[in-house]
Design an enzyme around this catalytic site. Structure first.
Site, PDB file in Angstrom:
ATOM      1  CG  HIS A   8      -7.003  -4.767   1.573  1.00 14.79           C
ATOM      2  ND1 HIS A   8      -7.312  -3.730   0.709  1.00 14.79           N
ATOM      3  CD2 HIS A   8      -8.191  -5.375   1.872  1.00 14.79           C
ATOM      4  CE1 HIS A   8      -8.621  -3.724   0.486  1.00 14.79           C
ATOM      5  NE2 HIS A   8      -9.171  -4.692   1.183  1.00 14.79           N
ATOM      6  CB  VAL A   9      -5.216  -4.141   7.071  1.00 19.69           C
ATOM      7  CG1 VAL A   9      -5.384  -3.468   8.426  1.00 19.69           C
ATOM      8  CG2 VAL A   9      -6.405  -5.033   6.755  1.00 19.69           C
ATOM      9  CG  ASP A  54      -1.875  -1.219   1.167  1.00 23.34           C
ATOM     10  OD1 ASP A  54      -3.078  -1.025   0.949  1.00 23.34           O
ATOM     11  OD2 ASP A  54      -1.392  -2.358   1.317  1.00 23.34           O
ATOM     12  CG  HIS A  98      -4.079  -5.946  -1.824  1.00 18.53           C
ATOM     13  ND1 HIS A  98      -3.040  -5.105  -1.474  1.00 18.53           N
ATOM     14  CD2 HIS A  98      -5.221  -5.219  -1.668  1.00 18.53           C
ATOM     15  CE1 HIS A  98      -3.529  -3.922  -1.130  1.00 18.53           C
ATOM     16  NE2 HIS A  98      -4.847  -3.959  -1.238  1.00 18.53           N
ATOM     17  CG  HIS A 121      -9.824  -3.449   4.276  1.00 17.13           C
ATOM     18  ND1 HIS A 121     -10.757  -2.906   3.425  1.00 17.13           N
ATOM     19  CD2 HIS A 121      -8.770  -2.583   4.296  1.00 17.13           C
ATOM     20  CE1 HIS A 121     -10.287  -1.761   2.946  1.00 17.13           C
ATOM     21  NE2 HIS A 121      -9.095  -1.533   3.471  1.00 17.13           N
ATOM     22  CG  ASP A 158      -3.920  -1.057  -2.723  1.00 21.03           C
ATOM     23  OD1 ASP A 158      -4.433  -1.514  -3.773  1.00 21.03           O
ATOM     24  OD2 ASP A 158      -4.562  -0.878  -1.679  1.00 21.03           O
ATOM     25  CG  ASN A 172      -8.327  -2.302  -2.836  1.00 22.80           C
ATOM     26  OD1 ASN A 172      -7.290  -2.650  -2.255  1.00 22.80           O
ATOM     27  ND2 ASN A 172      -8.993  -1.219  -2.485  1.00 22.80           N
TER      28      ASN A 172
END
Length: 432
Positions: free
Chosen positions: A327-328, A146, A290, A300, A173, A206
């Site tokens: 993701h997190v 991310d 991810h 999430h 990401d 995402n």
């Protein structure tokens, strides 16, 4: 992901931002986007990055505004002296009113391990250099998810660069362009100082989907055009999942946002890919994806569950050592786990979605803490996996305190390939 779904997803995400578990730590808010302008000529290569492309090969990717520039890379072991030359391919894409530059992908080699090569792209512009990874232990991976392109991102990249590494791993990401295509170009320019010098191996998140109802229904268009990974070399039919080897480490990059059920191409590919790993010559297996399968943050929550239910048994049977996810927007390390229980033969799960994205940190962890979770903290940072030999590796997570990097979590790992209790008794060590 449609616009309305995306908005609901983001509103839900923001609602989880609340008080942190450890109030004594200063939690800085997200910072502005760093937009890096194009300051070279139209024929000069920009956004240069390199990636592994099969045994002893590297892929050089660069972009030019001038469509007449050739897809050629000259390279050699001395500055300005190029005894190697390779010709590649090019692509471009359109997204609504945006037209990309000419995106060049050139595969060069064979190359010697642990060696610095100097190279020039398209017969124009600056000379760059990269170092190939070693063919034997030790090998050092820098890992961050991310990433984005904020002031925090720039600080994280600066801290990563201050200590050498062999391969950069990014579990999704990347640019946070989110359909704003010039941000892809800015991201490429921001990471070029690092990504042109060491191989960057990425998988999608995402924010790479970039689905836009009616206007753009082809998902991952920008990501696939710009970040070509060695899927063909690893016998994958999709750029969204692939694998590669460095020294004695087999790394698998999975796609959280493409089909993963037992009838899917990704599942069948993963099953075949893991079956081919000889743990005697490749004692370590690492997986990146991810959306985390294990997560005690409220952000999430449960989003990786269906993929876990589908694929976890494949990773467990193959005795995968570590699984990294993003993701997190926080850091979390778990025990060795399988099927929601501590298991000495399962992978260690690590969430590293804290690179510096514009959305800020996921501060709200569930209470009380899960007994499976060993360490969790909502701070920006990055990780290092230094694989010392066929048996031992050192994992460390470095909190990003803006001007310096602070070691906040570390653990020594033992490869499951050396654990006789984790392999069926009918299988001899000679077969590992």
């Amino acid at each position: 992901m449609g616009n309305e779904m995306y908005k609901r997803h983001m509103n839900s995400y923001r609602s989880h931002i609340s008080q942190a578990d450890e109030p004594q730590l200063s939690r800085e808010p997200p910072r502005p986007i760093v937009f890096v302008p194009h300051d070279r000529s139209k024929s000069d290569p920009q956004q240069v990055h390199v990636s592994l492309a099969g045994k002893d090969y590297m892929r050089v990717t660069y972009i030019t505004e001038d469509k007449n520039v050739e897809s050629v890379v000259e390279y050699g072991k001395q500055p300005g002296k190029y005894d190697g030359k390779a010709t590649g391919e090019s692509t471009s894409y359109k997204y609504f009113f945006y037209s990309s530059g000419k995106i060049h992908h050139v595969k060069i080699g064979p190359l010697q391990p642990n060696t610095i090569y100097y190279y020039r792209c398209g017969f124009n512009g600056l000379e760059f250099s990269f170092k190939t990874p070693p063919s034997t232990f030790p090998v050092d991976f820098a890992i961050v998810g991310d990433l984005g392109q904020t002031e925090w991102t720039a600080a994280t990249l600066s801290q990563i660069k201050s200590q050498d590494y062999d391969v950069f791993l990014l579990p999704g990401d990347l640019s946070y362009a989110d359909t704003n295509q010039p941000l892809w170009d800015s991201f490429g320019r921001l990471v070029e100082p690092l990504a042109s010098q060491r191989p960057w191996m990425v998988t999608e998140g995402n924010h790479e989907i970039e689905f836009f109802p009616i206007i753009e229904q082809t998902t991952f268009k920008s990501y696939n055009a710009r970040w070509l990974m060695p899927h063909t070399e690893s016998l994958s039919d999709s750029n969204l999942y692939y694998s590669f080897d460095v020294a004695g480490v087999h790394t698998v990059m999975l796609g959280s946002y493409t089909d993963f059920d037992s009838n899917s191409d990704q599942y069948q590919w993963l099953q075949a890919d893991l079956a081919k790993v000889d743990r005697k010559t490749t004692p370590w297996v690492v997986v990146l994806l991810h959306a985390p399968w294990y997560n005690t943050n409220e952000a999430h929550e449960g989003e990786g569950e269906s993929m876990r239910e589908s694929m976890e048994s494949l990773l467990f049977s193959a005795r995968v050592d570590v699984v990294f996810s993003g993701h997190v927007h926080s850091y979390e390390r778990f025990k060795r786990v399988y099927n929601n229980k501590a298991d000495p033969c399962g992978p260690i799960y690590i969430t590293i979605g804290d690179g510096g994205n514009r959305e800020g940190l996921a501060l709200s962890f569930k209470k009380p803490p899960s007994p499976l979770s060993v360490f969790r903290e909502a701070s920006f940072g990055h990780g290092r996996l230094k694989v010392m030999d066929g048996q031992r590796a050192h994992w460390s997570w470095h909190r990003n305190n803006d001007s310096n990097s602070i070691l906040a979590d570390e653990v020594w790992l033992d490869s499951l390939s050396t654990s006789s209790s984790c392999w069926p008794s009918s299988r001899s060590n000679d077969e590992l």
